[in-house]
Design a protein around this motif. Structure first.
Motif, short mmCIF file in Angstrom:
data_model
loop_
_atom_site.label_atom_id
_atom_site.label_comp_id
_atom_site.label_asym_id
_atom_site.label_seq_id
_atom_site.Cartn_x
_atom_site.Cartn_y
_atom_site.Cartn_z
N PRO A 197 0.81 -1.23 0.00
CA PRO A 197 0.00 0.00 0.00
C PRO A 197 0.83 1.27 0.00
O PRO A 197 0.49 2.25 -0.66
N ALA A 198 1.96 1.27 0.72
CA ALA A 198 2.81 2.47 0.79
C ALA A 198 3.39 2.82 -0.57
O ALA A 198 3.66 3.99 -0.85
N PRO B 285 1.10 7.47 -2.74
CA PRO B 285 1.25 8.78 -3.40
C PRO B 285 0.47 8.86 -4.70
O PRO B 285 -0.12 9.91 -5.01
N LEU B 286 0.44 7.76 -5.45
CA LEU B 286 -0.31 7.74 -6.71
C LEU B 286 -1.81 7.84 -6.45
O LEU B 286 -2.53 8.53 -7.17
N ALA B 287 -2.27 7.13 -5.41
CA ALA B 287 -3.70 7.16 -5.09
C ALA B 287 -4.13 8.56 -4.68
O ALA B 287 -5.21 9.04 -5.06
N LEU B 288 -3.28 9.25 -3.91
CA LEU B 288 -3.59 10.62 -3.49
C LEU B 288 -3.64 11.56 -4.69
O LEU B 288 -4.57 12.36 -4.83
N TRP C 175 4.51 10.73 -12.03
CA TRP C 175 4.68 9.64 -11.07
C TRP C 175 4.25 8.29 -11.64
O TRP C 175 4.86 7.27 -11.32
N VAL C 176 3.21 8.29 -12.46
CA VAL C 176 2.77 7.03 -13.07
C VAL C 176 3.89 6.43 -13.91
O VAL C 176 4.18 5.24 -13.83
N PRO D 205 -9.52 1.63 -5.66
CA PRO D 205 -10.14 1.39 -4.34
C PRO D 205 -9.53 2.25 -3.24
O PRO D 205 -10.24 2.69 -2.33
N MET D 206 -8.22 2.52 -3.31
CA MET D 206 -7.59 3.37 -2.29
C MET D 206 -8.13 4.79 -2.38
O MET D 206 -8.43 5.42 -1.36
#
Length: 309
Positions: free
Chosen positions: A70-71, A75-78, A168-169, A189-190
């Motif tokens: 998850p870590a 950053p990508l999810a945010l 970032w991607v 989902p995140m």
């Protein structure tokens, strides 16, 4: 579409992306303007349906999920959450023309981020194409009859977060050795969980104007349709780039850009002044010049690889 010849599959993929990309802009604008559907809640629906669609795709063998911490994805999810929220707020607060042109600023911002943060160098001719793009966006915004300080703030934040997300991607795909769909499978989902926590602070959840409010059946159907189309947009983007190239997709994007601007004038009566028209032409010139130079660069690199013993 395996029974179709290669050119037929490409044409079908482009048509799906064209229809879905144009529909999602107008449908979201209609939900904001005509129904007053809450922005963050609509974004949550999009995330949830995108994840469900990807879950079905992996169940059908379209791609294989890769185990990630998850870590690594946080950053990508945010940033994924931020860029969708701010671009939707920009669409809600601006005319469709200003919304579309503001998105064109993503390219110059990405160039700046990659140059400053990652030390990447770009040819002078590439940098020069950013001048008409920036000038065109400024002209359109300055002469926009419906100019809004809040709308421009959302558009600016949307461009900054979108640019960070795209940079970032690319970096994360290389670092984690995953493709776009595998990343999106974890991000959606995140990001949904983050929005579930944020929404109650900014929008009503129950009652009038809330996601669980007394919406009509037709409104619910339109919201679900918007989510399905959002999933189709994401899926078709990955398919087109995977089967052609990012340059081909960008060239196709210019055609969608023009149709969307025209549709905004016709469907939502968005005013368009002569100076805004000049701004649009200026931006399009810069985008086309940028794409032409990038295409020439790719062809030159291919020639060098072929000639190498």
């Amino acid at each position: 579409m395996g029974w179709l010849p290669a050119q037929g599959r490409l044409a079908a993929g482009l048509l799906v992306n064209l229809a879905a990309s144009i529909c999602i802009v107008f449908l979201n604008k209609w939900l904001y303007v005509r129904l007053g559907f809450p922005n963050l809640s609509l974004t949550l629906v999009h995330f949830a349906i995108t994840w469900l669609g990807l879950y079905l795709c992996q169940a059908l063998g379209a791609f294989s999920p890769k185990s990630l911490q998850p870590a690594q994805v946080l950053p990508l999810a945010l940033s994924f959450c931020g860029f969708v929220v701010f671009t939707n707020l920009s669409l809600q607060s601006n005319t469709i023309g200003t919304y579309q042109l503001a998105k064109a600023m993503t390219t110059p911002v990405i160039v700046v981020i990659q140059s400053v943060a990652y030390g990447k160098t770009f040819p002078l001719r590439i940098k020069l194409t950013l001048v008409p793009i920036t000038l065109g966006v400024f002209l359109n915004s300055y002469y926009d009859v419906k100019f809004s300080v809040l709308g421009m703030a959302f558009a600016t934040l949307g461009v900054l977060v979108t640019s960070l997300y795209q940079v970032w991607v690319g970096a994360k795909q290389h670092e984690l050795q995953v493709n776009s769909m595998q990343l999106l499978y974890y991000q959606a989902p995140m990001s949904s969980a983050m929005l579930l926590f944020i929404i109650p602070f900014f929008e009503p959840v129950f009652g009038e104007g809330g996601i669980f409010g007394p919406w009509t059946l037709s409104a619910v159907i339109m919201v679900l349709l918007s989510g399905i189309i959002a999933f189709m947009v994401n899926l078709s983007i990955y398919w087109i780039i995977g089967n052609t190239s990012p340059v081909t997709y960008n060239m196709f994007g210019h055609f969608k850009f023009c149709i969307t601007l025209l549709g905004g004038c016709l469907l939502f009566k968005d005013p368009l002044s002569v100076n805004q028209g000049l701004g649009i032409l200026c931006t399009l010139f810069g985008i086309l010049a940028y794409t032409h130079f990038k295409l020439s660069e790719q062809e030159s690199n291919k020639s060098k690889l072929v000639q190498r013993p």
